[in-house]
Every structure is written in C-alpha cells, then in structure tokens.
Design a protein around this motif. Structure first.
Motif, PDB file in Angstrom:
ATOM      1  N   SER A  93      11.073  -3.865   7.419  1.00  0.00           N
ATOM      2  CA  SER A  93      12.488  -3.970   8.234  1.00  0.00           C
ATOM      3  C   SER A  93      12.614  -5.714   8.311  1.00  0.00           C
ATOM      4  O   SER A  93      11.607  -6.419   8.997  1.00  0.00           O
ATOM      5  CB  SER A  93      12.293  -3.490   9.353  1.00  0.00           C
ATOM      6  OG  SER A  93      13.506  -3.770  10.267  1.00  0.00           O
ATOM      7  N   ASN A  94      13.786  -6.051   8.005  1.00  0.00           N
ATOM      8  CA  ASN A  94      14.473  -7.391   8.068  1.00  0.00           C
ATOM      9  C   ASN A  94      13.375  -8.456   7.682  1.00  0.00           C
ATOM     10  O   ASN A  94      13.534  -9.549   8.013  1.00  0.00           O
ATOM     11  CB  ASN A  94      14.588  -7.576   9.732  1.00  0.00           C
ATOM     12  CG  ASN A  94      15.584  -6.921  10.372  1.00  0.00           C
ATOM     13  OD1 ASN A  94      16.558  -6.454   9.877  1.00  0.00           O
ATOM     14  ND2 ASN A  94      15.218  -6.278  11.558  1.00  0.00           N
ATOM     15  N   ASN A  95      12.376  -8.018   6.846  1.00  0.00           N
ATOM     16  CA  ASN A  95      11.618  -9.002   6.223  1.00  0.00           C
ATOM     17  C   ASN A  95      10.790  -9.677   6.956  1.00  0.00           C
ATOM     18  O   ASN A  95      10.275 -10.734   6.816  1.00  0.00           O
ATOM     19  CB  ASN A  95      12.397 -10.000   5.199  1.00  0.00           C
ATOM     20  CG  ASN A  95      12.735  -9.370   3.608  1.00  0.00           C
ATOM     21  OD1 ASN A  95      12.137  -8.361   3.467  1.00  0.00           O
ATOM     22  ND2 ASN A  95      13.429 -10.406   3.090  1.00  0.00           N
ATOM     23  N   VAL A  96      10.378  -8.941   8.385  1.00  0.00           N
ATOM     24  CA  VAL A  96       9.523  -9.619   9.376  1.00  0.00           C
ATOM     25  C   VAL A  96       8.213  -8.872   9.236  1.00  0.00           C
ATOM     26  O   VAL A  96       8.370  -7.557   9.749  1.00  0.00           O
ATOM     27  CB  VAL A  96      10.276  -9.679  10.631  1.00  0.00           C
ATOM     28  CG1 VAL A  96       9.140 -10.315  11.559  1.00  0.00           C
ATOM     29  CG2 VAL A  96      11.418 -10.390  10.478  1.00  0.00           C
ATOM     30  N   ILE A  97       7.080  -9.263   8.947  1.00  0.00           N
ATOM     31  CA  ILE A  97       5.964  -8.400   8.684  1.00  0.00           C
ATOM     32  C   ILE A  97       5.077  -8.418  10.239  1.00  0.00           C
ATOM     33  O   ILE A  97       5.049  -9.426  10.749  1.00  0.00           O
ATOM     34  CB  ILE A  97       4.833  -9.233   7.798  1.00  0.00           C
ATOM     35  CG1 ILE A  97       5.403  -9.525   6.455  1.00  0.00           C
ATOM     36  CG2 ILE A  97       3.468  -8.338   7.604  1.00  0.00           C
ATOM     37  CD1 ILE A  97       4.585 -10.187   5.520  1.00  0.00           C
ATOM     38  N   PRO A  98       5.024  -7.197  10.774  1.00  0.00           N
ATOM     39  CA  PRO A  98       4.657  -7.078  12.090  1.00  0.00           C
ATOM     40  C   PRO A  98       3.143  -7.486  12.358  1.00  0.00           C
ATOM     41  O   PRO A  98       2.381  -7.511  11.108  1.00  0.00           O
ATOM     42  CB  PRO A  98       4.793  -5.568  12.473  1.00  0.00           C
ATOM     43  CG  PRO A  98       4.796  -5.083  10.900  1.00  0.00           C
ATOM     44  CD  PRO A  98       5.315  -5.997  10.020  1.00  0.00           C
ATOM     45  N   GLY A  99       2.763  -8.021  13.234  1.00  0.00           N
ATOM     46  CA  GLY A  99       1.444  -8.430  13.432  1.00  0.00           C
ATOM     47  C   GLY A  99       0.257  -7.442  13.131  1.00  0.00           C
ATOM     48  O   GLY A  99      -0.895  -7.799  12.769  1.00  0.00           O
ATOM     49  N   SER A 100       0.744  -6.281  13.280  1.00  0.00           N
ATOM     50  CA  SER A 100      -0.379  -5.150  12.986  1.00  0.00           C
ATOM     51  C   SER A 100      -0.748  -5.119  11.593  1.00  0.00           C
ATOM     52  O   SER A 100      -2.066  -4.583  11.370  1.00  0.00           O
ATOM     53  CB  SER A 100       0.452  -3.848  13.678  1.00  0.00           C
ATOM     54  OG  SER A 100       1.458  -3.529  12.789  1.00  0.00           O
ATOM     55  N   MET A 101       0.088  -5.697  10.591  1.00  0.00           N
ATOM     56  CA  MET A 101      -0.205  -5.623   9.319  1.00  0.00           C
ATOM     57  C   MET A 101      -1.118  -6.841   8.661  1.00  0.00           C
ATOM     58  O   MET A 101      -1.399  -6.723   7.715  1.00  0.00           O
ATOM     59  CB  MET A 101       1.010  -5.511   8.355  1.00  0.00           C
ATOM     60  CG  MET A 101       1.716  -4.160   8.699  1.00  0.00           C
ATOM     61  SD  MET A 101       3.343  -4.102   7.684  1.00  0.00           S
ATOM     62  CE  MET A 101       2.675  -4.238   5.954  1.00  0.00           C
ATOM     63  N   PHE A 102      -1.212  -7.888   9.729  1.00  0.00           N
ATOM     64  CA  PHE A 102      -2.119  -8.895   9.262  1.00  0.00           C
ATOM     65  C   PHE A 102      -3.580  -8.583   9.325  1.00  0.00           C
ATOM     66  O   PHE A 102      -4.310  -7.995  10.302  1.00  0.00           O
ATOM     67  CB  PHE A 102      -1.942 -10.091  10.336  1.00  0.00           C
ATOM     68  CG  PHE A 102      -0.533 -10.931  10.379  1.00  0.00           C
ATOM     69  CD1 PHE A 102      -0.583 -12.258   9.892  1.00  0.00           C
ATOM     70  CD2 PHE A 102       0.672 -10.289  10.158  1.00  0.00           C
ATOM     71  CE1 PHE A 102       0.435 -12.935   9.918  1.00  0.00           C
ATOM     72  CE2 PHE A 102       1.789 -11.116   9.679  1.00  0.00           C
ATOM     73  CZ  PHE A 102       1.514 -12.122   9.851  1.00  0.00           C
ATOM     74  N   LEU A 131       0.793  -1.190   0.038  1.00  0.00           N
ATOM     75  CA  LEU A 131       0.013   0.049  -0.087  1.00  0.00           C
ATOM     76  C   LEU A 131       0.906   1.117   0.088  1.00  0.00           C
ATOM     77  O   LEU A 131       0.616   2.258  -0.537  1.00  0.00           O
ATOM     78  CB  LEU A 131      -0.907  -0.073   1.217  1.00  0.00           C
ATOM     79  CG  LEU A 131      -1.836  -1.213   1.241  1.00  0.00           C
ATOM     80  CD1 LEU A 131      -2.758  -1.184   2.745  1.00  0.00           C
ATOM     81  CD2 LEU A 131      -2.813  -1.342   0.025  1.00  0.00           C
ATOM     82  N   THR A 132       1.946   1.134   0.853  1.00  0.00           N
ATOM     83  CA  THR A 132       2.830   2.322   0.905  1.00  0.00           C
ATOM     84  C   THR A 132       4.142   2.242  -0.026  1.00  0.00           C
ATOM     85  O   THR A 132       4.762   3.329  -0.163  1.00  0.00           O
ATOM     86  CB  THR A 132       3.166   2.835   2.255  1.00  0.00           C
ATOM     87  OG1 THR A 132       3.976   1.668   2.700  1.00  0.00           O
ATOM     88  CG2 THR A 132       1.815   2.780   3.313  1.00  0.00           C
ATOM     89  N   GLY A 133       4.460   1.128  -0.188  1.00  0.00           N
ATOM     90  CA  GLY A 133       5.700   1.001  -1.014  1.00  0.00           C
ATOM     91  C   GLY A 133       6.982   0.994   0.083  1.00  0.00           C
ATOM     92  O   GLY A 133       8.230   0.805  -0.349  1.00  0.00           O
ATOM     93  N   GLN A 134       6.894   1.046   1.175  1.00  0.00           N
ATOM     94  CA  GLN A 134       7.814   1.181   2.325  1.00  0.00           C
ATOM     95  C   GLN A 134       8.272  -0.223   2.551  1.00  0.00           C
ATOM     96  O   GLN A 134       7.740  -1.235   2.826  1.00  0.00           O
ATOM     97  CB  GLN A 134       7.235   1.753   3.522  1.00  0.00           C
ATOM     98  CG  GLN A 134       8.327   1.966   4.738  1.00  0.00           C
ATOM     99  CD  GLN A 134       7.792   2.457   5.957  1.00  0.00           C
ATOM    100  OE1 GLN A 134       6.464   2.772   5.977  1.00  0.00           O
ATOM    101  NE2 GLN A 134       8.710   2.902   7.112  1.00  0.00           N
TER     102      GLN A 134
END
Length: 222
Positions: free
Chosen positions: A102-111, A96-99
């Motif tokens: 970090s470290n290729n670890v998707i935070p739980g808040s993005m699930f 969505l943002t193109g950002q």
C-alpha cells in the motif's frame, strides 16, 4: 650490484605532499582540499671485506603514501530508511506473496533483522538526490619496505661466487566508498610478502668459453 675496494654509500628521499602539489582535476563536491602525503626513501652501502677478494653490498627502500580519492555511493534517503518509496513511479510488491504494498510504504513489520542492521549502519546522504548521494574521501594507504644484501667472492681471475638475499613487505589499504561494515566495494587490506635467495658461480674455462651456474629460491605470501 657488487661492492668495490672502497666503501661507498648513499641516502635519499623523494617527497610529495599537499603543499607541493597542484590542485587536482577531481575536486570534492563538498569543497575543501584532499590531503596527499608520499615519502619514498632509502639508502645503499657497499665495500670490501677482503681487498680484491670479498665484497658486500646492501640497499633499502621504503615507501609511505596516504591519499584521499573522491568516491561516490548511493545510500538510502531518510524516507527510504523508513520503507517509504512513495516517490518512485513503481508499484512495490511483497516478493513472498506477490501482494501489492500500500502506497509503496513498506511497514516496519516486514523489515528483517538483517535489513534493520544494515540500514542502521548506513550513513545518511550528504548530497541531494536518490543516486550518488553520498560523497567520501577516505584515506587510501600504501606502505612497503624492501631490501637486498649481496656477497661476492672472487676466488681467482677465472672463478667467482656470489650470493644475494632480497625481501619485500607491502601493505595496502583501499577503503570502500561507504565507511563501516556496510562498505565493501574495494580491495580492503592487501598484504604481500616476498623473499628470495640466489647463489651463483662464474668460471672462465678458457678465453672463448664461460660456464655460469645459478640457483634461486623464491617465496611469496599474500
């Protein structure tokens, strides 16, 4: 076919199962034997209603088969379930943002709630690796019943009538490689229902000419 002036019948069954079969080429990676059971059976009976004039004939065939094919699928590893893709040489970005993530670890808040539900229903890998890491052998079942009934009436040596009714019911279940609500790469449940009615007449007009008429109706649901 038509009945005759004598009563005749038959019954039969053809059996295949795990005990009778040789071991197949495709064996489970996890070991063990894949069960296989098949029964094909039926019978027929016919005879006279009125000697030399009216006859009947009926038949039935049933089929039951349960076999387990070896299937493979790719499911998330324990790390991927937690959004950890650090083992891949690819830079993940927020779509969505193109950002960059970090470290290729998707935070739980993005699930999303959907992603959480899908991941919770996924089985855990039972084979090593990141692809084709889940093996299953679910039961693939086929069942059908079909039958016919025929009536013949020989009015004279020159004129005869017949009527026939046929019906068939088929149920097939082809399971996906991934069990549960996440699996979907299969035909699932297939139901086919057929029935047919036919009537006809044969009239010998003379030694060189025959007139034949038939009318049939078919119905299929599936």
């Amino acid at each position: 076919k038509s009945g005759t002036n004598q009563f005749h019948g038959e019954a039969w069954e053809f059996v295949r199962n795990t005990d009778f079969n040789a071991v197949g080429f495709f064996k489970p990676v996890l070991g063990g034997t894949l069960p296989f059971n098949q029964n094909q059976f039926g019978g027929a009976f016919g005879g006279p209603i009125l000697k030399d004039k009216m006859f009947f004939f009926g038949d039935y065939e049933g089929f039951r088969r349960v076999y387990h094919a070896v299937l493979f699928a790719t499911v998330p590893t324990a790390a991927e379930d937690q959004g950890n893709f650090s083992g891949y040489n690819v830079s993940l970005k927020n779509p969505l943002t193109g950002q960059a993530i970090s470290n290729n670890v998707i935070p739980g808040s993005m699930f999303t709630p959907l992603a959480t539900t899908v991941l919770a229903a996924m089985p855990t890998p039972n084979l090593p690796g990141n692809s084709n890491n889940f093996e299953s052998a679910p039961a693939d079942t086929t069942s059908y019943n079909k039958g016919d009934f025929r009536y013949d009436y020989f009015i004279s040596q020159r004129l005869s009538l017949f009527a026939r009714y046929s019906q068939s019911n088929t149920n097939v279940f082809s399971p996906p490689a991934i069990p549960g609500i996440d699996g979907g790469n299969s035909n699932g449940n297939v139901y086919i229902y057929n029935k047919q009615a036919v009537m006809g007449a044969t009239w010998a007009l003379n030694p060189n000419s025959v007139l034949e008429a038939r009318l049939g109706i078919s119905y299929t649901q599936g």
